[in-house]
Design an enzyme around this catalytic site. Structure first.
Site, PDB file in Angstrom:
ATOM      1  CG  LEU A 122      -1.994  -0.925   1.297  1.00  0.00           C
ATOM      2  CD1 LEU A 122      -2.689  -0.980   2.759  1.00  0.00           C
ATOM      3  CD2 LEU A 122      -2.885  -0.673   0.082  1.00  0.00           C
ATOM      4  CB  SER A 123      -0.022   4.678  -0.800  1.00  0.00           C
ATOM      5  OG  SER A 123       0.672   6.055  -0.874  1.00  0.00           O
ATOM      6  CB  SER A 136       3.293  -0.128   2.811  1.00  0.00           C
ATOM      7  OG  SER A 136       3.988  -0.174   1.456  1.00  0.00           O
ATOM      8  CE  LYS A 164       4.735   1.027  -2.741  1.00  0.00           C
ATOM      9  NZ  LYS A 164       4.031   1.831  -1.667  1.00  0.00           N
ATOM     10  CB  SER A 217       2.359  -3.848  -8.702  1.00  0.00           C
ATOM     11  OG  SER A 217       3.146  -3.863  -7.499  1.00  0.00           O
TER      12      SER A 217
END
Length: 296
Positions: A127-128, A130, A132, A200
């Site tokens: 998720l946004s 999170s 990444k 994604s």
């Protein structure tokens, strides 16, 4: 009869040995010295040029180059012998027609030997908010400090250029991921450890990116962080906008996120203290070392 001027006036390479009669018959060109010359004469500024005059037909010289270099000749839409074999290798991929894959004497294994590592794609999804991008940068730095070559494909960064023509509609998100997957594949083929960091959200899109890589070269890393934690972080203020209805189709709010079912690495958020980006990076590096990606 006037000589051809400008681009296409001369063919570069070993074309001087092209038989005049063949050129007259197939392309409508004659030599500089006249119709009775048995061969094209060398001309121009150097010995690697073959100067041609215009015959009865005006055609580009590109077919000559293709005929001599690739040995794939199209004469009245027919080919024979070895040329016919090349013709059968012509492909259609998507909307691209009449294309042929050209191999190179330097392959992936050669590049990996040079870099002393194995090319792969580390695909970080979640998720946004999170973490990444933070993990991607920490991982890139940790590998760099070990003398390993990496490149980060961040979802937002790629949308600044290559994918700036795409929106966040479902079909555009699919194309966004497809393009990044293809670019990541090229990096992996170059022997680089490519770190792709993007939401994604759909399994089918991630699976499609996995499918274009050799088995084992797609390493999916799932940032398993609850929605409420990501929304509390909200580093870009996007959750607040989505809750206010100012952003439509936002993943986790009014568009689904499909978590991986069988990924290689899961990095879970643990209360009360979450692992640091460097600690998470080390977990990924341990996986790479175990699978032999950091040596050849």
């Amino acid at each position: 009869m006037p000589a051809i001027r400008g681009a296409g006036a001369c063919v570069f390479g070993a074309l001087g040995e092209l038989d005049l009669r063949r050129a007259k018959k197939e392309l409508g060109f004659v030599g500089c010295s006249g119709l009775d010359a048995p061969r094209f004469e060398r001309g121009g500024s150097g010995p690697s040029r073959a100067c041609l005059r215009r015959g009865e037909r005006s055609v580009a010289l590109a077919p000559v180059i293709a005929m001599e270099q690739s040995r794939t000749a199209y004469v009245n839409s027919k080919a024979d012998g070895a040329e016919g074999e090349n013709l059968r290798q012509i492909s259609t991929v998507g909307n691209s027609t009449n294309i042929k894959w050209h191999g190179c004497s330097v392959g992936k294994l050669d590049r990996e030997e040079l870099l002393q590592q194995k090319g792969c794609v580390i695909w970080i999804t979640g998720l946004s908010g999170s973490g990444k991008s933070t993990l991607a940068c920490a991982l890139s730095w940790s590998l760099h400090s070990r003398g390993k070559l990496t490149y980060v494909l961040d979802g937002d960064n790629v949308r600044h250029g290559l994918n700036s023509d795409l929106s966040f509609r479902a079909e555009d998100r699919m194309e966004n991921i497809r393009r990044i997957g293809e670019v990541a594949k090229l990096f992996a083929d170059a022997g680089v450890i490519c770190i792709a960091s993007l939401i994604s959200p759909y399994r089918r899109d991630r699976a499609a990116c996995r499918a274009i890589l050799p088995e084992g070269d797609f390493i999916e890393v799932f940032m398993d962080v609850p929605l409420q934690v990501c929304e509390a972080r909200d580093p870009k203020g996007l959750y607040k906008l989505a809750r206010a209805g100012k952003i439509k189709g936002f993943t986790g709010i009014d568009d689904p996120y499909e978590p991986p079912l069988d990924c290689e690495i899961v990095l879970r958020h643990k209360e009360p203290e979450c692992a640091s980006p460097c600690e998470m990076a080390e977990e990924v590096i341990c996986f790479l070392e175990e699978k032999g990606y950091l040596k050849t």
